[in-house]
Write a protein that holds these residues in place. Structure first.
Motif: not given
Length: 137
Positions: A11-14, A65-68, A72-77
């Motif tokens: 999910x986090x990597x869409x 792209x927007x959702x990615x 993705x910004x929800x991940x620490x990296x």
């Protein structure tokens, strides 16, 4: 590292995923799908040979792209610039230059050669970053 919820990375990597069962959601082939929420109705539809999907929403490349970026910004990296470039053919630092520069100037984002990620302050005020990545319209 031994406690990372690897299944949530999809999910986090869409990335596309298929949901099975009542109230399950899927995102495949540019469409979001939601199954009927009630188990009994889900079973009855299947027994009648009917589709259990209750809602379908088409996504656009801009939205993907927007959702990615947002997910993705929800991940620490944060978001890997190389992975984004490989997937979409664009460097997110160029595609979202204004959103990134505004967020960097507010101390909410960090831009490196490898990643775009929230700062510690940005994690507290993440929605102030996320809305900047929403597609127009």
């Amino acid at each position: 590292p031994s406690f990372v919820a690897r299944h949530n990375l999809t999910y986090w990597l869409n990335r596309p995923y298929a949901g099975c069962g009542a109230a399950a959601h899927s995102w495949l082939n540019g469409e979001r799908r939601a199954n009927v929420p009630h188990p009994q109705e889900y079973i009855e539809r299947l027994e009648r040979g009917q589709d259990p999907v209750a809602a379908v929403e088409a996504t656009t490349p801009a939205l993907e792209r927007s959702e990615t970026m947002i997910l993705g910004l929800r991940l620490l990296e944060g978001v890997s610039r190389a992975s984004f470039l490989e997937r979409f053919g664009d460097d997110p630092a160029q595609l979202y230059a204004l959103a990134i520069s505004e967020s960097v100037s507010l101390g909410l984002l960090e831009l490196t050669q490898e990643h775009i990620r929230l700062t510690a302050r940005g994690r507290l005020l993440a929605n102030q970053v996320f809305w900047r990545f929403l597609p127009d319209g």
